[in-house]
Design an enzyme around this catalytic site. Sequence first.
Site, PDB file in Angstrom:
ATOM      1  N   ASP A  97      53.906  82.018  69.341  1.00 50.78           N
ATOM      2  CA  ASP A  97      52.862  81.606  70.201  1.00 50.78           C
ATOM      3  C   ASP A  97      52.279  82.795  70.735  1.00 50.78           C
ATOM      4  O   ASP A  97      52.802  83.292  71.737  1.00 50.78           O
ATOM      5  CB  ASP A  97      53.367  80.441  71.244  1.00 50.78           C
ATOM      6  N   ASP A 306      43.954  82.938  68.345  1.00 53.37           N
ATOM      7  CA  ASP A 306      45.208  82.181  68.564  1.00 53.37           C
ATOM      8  C   ASP A 306      45.990  81.769  67.525  1.00 53.37           C
ATOM      9  O   ASP A 306      45.454  81.353  66.535  1.00 53.37           O
ATOM     10  CB  ASP A 306      44.829  81.147  69.461  1.00 53.37           C
TER      11      ASP A 306
END
Length: 431
Positions: A97, A306
């Site tokens: 992440d 992202d």
Amino acid sequence: MATTTTTILLLLLVAATAVSAADLSVYHNVHPPSPSPLESIIALARADDARLLFLSSKAASSGGVTSAPVASGQTPPSYVVRAGLGTPVQQLLLALDTSADATWSHCAPCDTCPAGSRFIPASSSSYASLPCASDWCPLFEGQPCPANQDASAPLPACAFSKPFADTSFQASLGSDTLRLGKDAIAGYAFGCVGAVAGPTTNLPKQGLLGLGRGPMSLLSQTGSRYNGVFSYCLPSYRSYYFSGSLRLGAAGQPRNVRYTPLLTNPHRPSLYYVNVTGLSVGRTWVKVPAGSFAFDPATGAGTVIDSGTVITRWTAPVYAALREEFRRQVAAPSGYTSLGAFDTCFNTDEVAAGGAPPVTLHMDGGVDLTLPMENTLIHSSATPLACLAMAEAPQNVNAVVNVVANLQQQNVRVVVDVAGSRVGFAREPCN
């Protein structure tokens, strides 16, 4: 089924570590939700709204070459990296992440955690519980020590809670040796999850590795070991057998990388903002309203790279202009239909081969990231149907933030250099 496939993947990854210390192979975590790539992506993208809410509401928090394997996890965040925790090593698959700082793992005992492997602190001789007075505790937003604490009594562990997607969990702060590839990082601070409140569908099954740029992240905790540099190459959802990697440190990064400056948002310091200056479809620049890509720390507006969002989302005016130009050039005779998050789907039998134009993201520094066709169109294997693999940002979630998601990053090496305040891109086959 999920437990079985996770076990198989762990065995494959253990075997793969003997292949090379610099570039470890990876394997598909679970079978795709559907044999059709289009239906698979639609299923995966259903959880994007929760991810986008996380990105839009995220607030500020009060060496050598290492390559670790990356595999598609099929639930947001969509990729997992093989890691080890503790002494002796306990193998875990941690979600990769780039928009989170804290690393955490589901720990035993935990009756409400997702089914699957859990870290067992009691079985690790190097595990240490971090107390409420630890310097790490406020960084993880842990509870302060009791005001009436008996000076002769041991301090309680640092406890904190954290929302994630559509659920939340409670954890205690600890430290242990984190192993990535052949690197052993002693005293790594992470959350040990002991309870989950809510559904676990969108929660990483074993834990998460925080690759943001805040003080609790991997880059911050490792300091000079990796000098604030890492890169990743994400494999495609559509290939069952694939390879991909997470490469830590400046050494071994590709030389053909084109870099664009990183922007810093003090209200969302973990996120990797870049300045997109425009989009083009084929050779035509997309006409968007002035200021559509402007970076504004006060509102969070701008563009974020992202790894956890599945499909790229553009703000309403940007996506409307992109869609209009794409449709104009494709010129599908029967028009366009909607399917799931996609609203520009067309009959491929009616469009000449090669009729779909490429989409290019233009960024500061002269970076022109032309997306491969497989990152632009998603095809159905059952019918002659393809969809533009992007969508409008949900109005009730992140109406001002553009998110370049993992589907558009697949088979591209993304190099993040926090120390140099830049992020770069280079084409690389990960499949």
